[in-house]
Motif scaffolding. Sequence first.
Motif, PDB file in Angstrom:
ATOM      1  N   GLY A   1       0.792  -1.221   0.000  1.00 46.51           N
ATOM      2  CA  GLY A   1       0.000   0.000   0.000  1.00 46.51           C
ATOM      3  C   GLY A   1       0.824   1.270   0.000  1.00 46.51           C
ATOM      4  N   GLU A   2       1.926   1.254   0.718  1.00 44.96           N
ATOM      5  CA  GLU A   2       2.777   2.438   0.777  1.00 44.96           C
ATOM      6  C   GLU A   2       3.415   2.708  -0.582  1.00 44.96           C
ATOM      7  N   GLU A   3       3.819   1.655  -1.283  1.00 40.78           N
ATOM      8  CA  GLU A   3       4.385   1.817  -2.621  1.00 40.78           C
ATOM      9  C   GLU A   3       3.326   2.335  -3.597  1.00 40.78           C
TER      10      GLU A   3
ATOM     11  N   MET B   1       0.921   2.293   8.305  1.00 40.55           N
ATOM     12  CA  MET B   1       0.754   1.888   9.700  1.00 40.55           C
ATOM     13  C   MET B   1       0.401   0.395   9.739  1.00 40.55           C
ATOM     14  N   GLU B   2       0.360  -0.170  10.938  1.00 42.88           N
ATOM     15  CA  GLU B   2      -0.120  -1.547  11.067  1.00 42.88           C
ATOM     16  C   GLU B   2      -1.274  -1.578  12.054  1.00 42.88           C
ATOM     17  N   LEU B   3      -2.106  -2.579  11.897  1.00 46.08           N
ATOM     18  CA  LEU B   3      -3.278  -2.717  12.756  1.00 46.08           C
ATOM     19  C   LEU B   3      -2.832  -3.155  14.148  1.00 46.08           C
ATOM     20  N   ASP B   4      -3.289  -2.433  15.162  1.00 46.91           N
ATOM     21  CA  ASP B   4      -3.059  -2.835  16.541  1.00 46.91           C
ATOM     22  C   ASP B   4      -4.183  -3.806  16.882  1.00 46.91           C
ATOM     23  N   LEU B   5      -3.877  -5.096  16.888  1.00 43.10           N
ATOM     24  CA  LEU B   5      -4.903  -6.125  17.049  1.00 43.10           C
ATOM     25  C   LEU B   5      -5.675  -6.007  18.358  1.00 43.10           C
TER      26      LEU B   5
ATOM     27  N   ASN C   1      -8.947   4.951  17.360  1.00 45.28           N
ATOM     28  CA  ASN C   1      -7.505   4.781  17.218  1.00 45.28           C
ATOM     29  C   ASN C   1      -7.189   3.283  17.226  1.00 45.28           C
ATOM     30  N   ILE C   2      -6.918   2.725  16.051  1.00 48.37           N
ATOM     31  CA  ILE C   2      -6.696   1.273  15.927  1.00 48.37           C
ATOM     32  C   ILE C   2      -5.373   0.924  15.246  1.00 48.37           C
ATOM     33  N   SER C   3      -4.543   1.931  14.951  1.00 43.41           N
ATOM     34  CA  SER C   3      -3.284   1.636  14.259  1.00 43.41           C
ATOM     35  C   SER C   3      -2.097   2.004  15.120  1.00 43.41           C
ATOM     36  N   ARG C   4      -0.936   1.535  14.695  1.00 44.88           N
ATOM     37  CA  ARG C   4       0.322   1.862  15.369  1.00 44.88           C
ATOM     38  C   ARG C   4       1.437   1.860  14.338  1.00 44.88           C
ATOM     39  N   GLU C   5       2.553   2.455  14.729  1.00 47.15           N
ATOM     40  CA  GLU C   5       3.736   2.452  13.857  1.00 47.15           C
ATOM     41  C   GLU C   5       4.153   1.010  13.603  1.00 47.15           C
TER      42      GLU C   5
END
Length: 166
Positions: free
Chosen positions: A30-32, A66-70, A152-156
């Motif tokens: 996705g970032e690309e 970002m990545e999903l904070d499960l 707020n569900i994402s994190r670095e």
Amino acid sequence: MEKTNPMRALDRAGLSYNVHTYENGESMNGEEVALSLGENPDQVFKTLVTVGKSKKGFVFLIPVNMELDLKKAAASVGEKSVEMMKSKELLDQTGYVHGGCSPLCMKKEMRTVVDSSIQNFDTVYFSAGKIGLQIEMSSKDFLGYTKFKTENISREPANVDRVQSA
């Protein structure tokens, strides 16, 4: 360009949007994709489909960088835990393939939560339901149309190997 179901749904609702195309490199993340389109990765959202401990499906939209904070994701839908849905189950559950999953017009209705960072932007980008197509629309219109919860569900990401623009 042939319209996808999400585009037709937005047309029926009378909402304004733009479609952006990109070379559908199967190996692009996705970032690309965001960088290839000259879009800000913070406002390009990926659609992640999960399964909760209860076996119910849930959808989460987060920025592509970002990545999903499960744990936060599970708490946002009242589940003990959630895990990513297996790619082979996606088409049957959503009507979309991995990499082309739109939050709109899924085959089976699933509770959806959007990362609260969407409120930082006037426009949002998300999959149009086909690899190689992105929809850009007003964040306010998107949230108003979908009635998706924001939290707020994402994190670095754990690994910091982020794509750099040239």
